[in-house]
Design a protein around this motif. Sequence first.
Motif, mmCIF file in Angstrom:
data_model
loop_
_atom_site.group_PDB
_atom_site.id
_atom_site.type_symbol
_atom_site.label_atom_id
_atom_site.label_comp_id
_atom_site.label_asym_id
_atom_site.label_seq_id
_atom_site.Cartn_x
_atom_site.Cartn_y
_atom_site.Cartn_z
ATOM 1 N N ALA A 128 -0.156 -8.707 -6.908
ATOM 2 C CA ALA A 128 -0.816 -7.837 -6.217
ATOM 3 C C ALA A 128 -2.560 -8.398 -6.496
ATOM 4 C CB ALA A 128 -0.724 -6.656 -6.408
ATOM 5 N N VAL A 129 -3.146 -8.598 -5.303
ATOM 6 C CA VAL A 129 -4.490 -9.014 -5.693
ATOM 7 C C VAL A 129 -5.612 -7.965 -4.956
ATOM 8 C CG1 VAL A 129 -6.355 -10.643 -5.035
ATOM 9 C CG2 VAL A 129 -3.856 -11.145 -5.816
ATOM 10 N N ALA A 130 -6.665 -7.639 -5.709
ATOM 11 C CA ALA A 130 -7.911 -6.819 -5.342
ATOM 12 C C ALA A 130 -9.025 -7.380 -5.475
ATOM 13 C CB ALA A 130 -7.656 -5.558 -6.086
ATOM 14 N N TRP A 131 -10.032 -7.043 -4.511
ATOM 15 C CA TRP A 131 -11.254 -7.323 -4.341
ATOM 16 C C TRP A 131 -12.207 -6.150 -4.896
ATOM 17 C CZ3 TRP A 131 -13.654 -11.987 -3.371
ATOM 18 C CH2 TRP A 131 -12.741 -12.859 -2.708
ATOM 19 N N ASN A 189 1.988 -7.819 -3.300
ATOM 20 C CA ASN A 189 2.863 -9.051 -3.281
ATOM 21 C C ASN A 189 4.121 -8.837 -2.984
ATOM 22 O OD1 ASN A 189 2.892 -7.777 -5.779
ATOM 23 N ND2 ASN A 189 4.281 -10.079 -6.570
ATOM 24 N N LEU A 190 4.322 -7.564 -2.553
ATOM 25 C CA LEU A 190 5.767 -7.221 -2.151
ATOM 26 C C LEU A 190 5.841 -6.957 -0.722
ATOM 27 C CD1 LEU A 190 6.762 -5.156 -5.204
ATOM 28 C CD2 LEU A 190 7.053 -7.397 -5.029
ATOM 29 N N GLY A 191 7.013 -7.068 -0.045
ATOM 30 C CA GLY A 191 7.472 -6.717 1.127
ATOM 31 C C GLY A 191 6.289 -7.263 2.173
ATOM 32 N N GLY A 192 5.904 -6.469 2.984
ATOM 33 C CA GLY A 192 5.015 -6.964 4.207
ATOM 34 C C GLY A 192 3.538 -6.948 3.505
#
Length: 121
Positions: free
Chosen positions: A33-36, A53-56
Motif C-alpha cells: 500500500a502506498v500513501a502520499w 495493494n489488495l483487491g481493487g
Amino acid sequence: QVQLVESGGGFVQPGGSLRLSCTASESILWAYAVAWYREAPEKERELVAGISNLGGGSTKYANFVKGRFTISRDNAKNTVYLQMNSLKPEDTAVYYCNAVNWATMAPLGYWGQGTQVTVSS
C-alpha cells in the motif's frame, strides 16, 4: 526498507493541475500500500491520500483534498500517481510518498527527497 522516489512537482496557478509520480528502483510497488504525504513550511507532515495493494485498490483521502485529488496505481509501470486538480495556494508543500501499513497508515520505508508543489498567482 523500501525507498520510493517522487517526481512531477512544479509551479502552477490556482485552479491548475499537476500529476505526481512515485516509483521504486525495483519492481516492488505491487506488494505495498502506498500513501502520499505533504509538508508545508512550519507545518507537520500530513497524510494526503493512500491506495491499497489488495483487491481493487481501495483508496483513502484527507478531507481537504476529497473531490480534487485522485490517487491511482499502475503496477505494470511500478508507479503510483497523485492527480491534483483545482489546486489552491494552501496545497503548496513538499509532497512525499511512502509505503504504508494499510490498517494503520504508518509509513514503512525511508523518506525520499520529495517533490515541491507551489501554487501561486
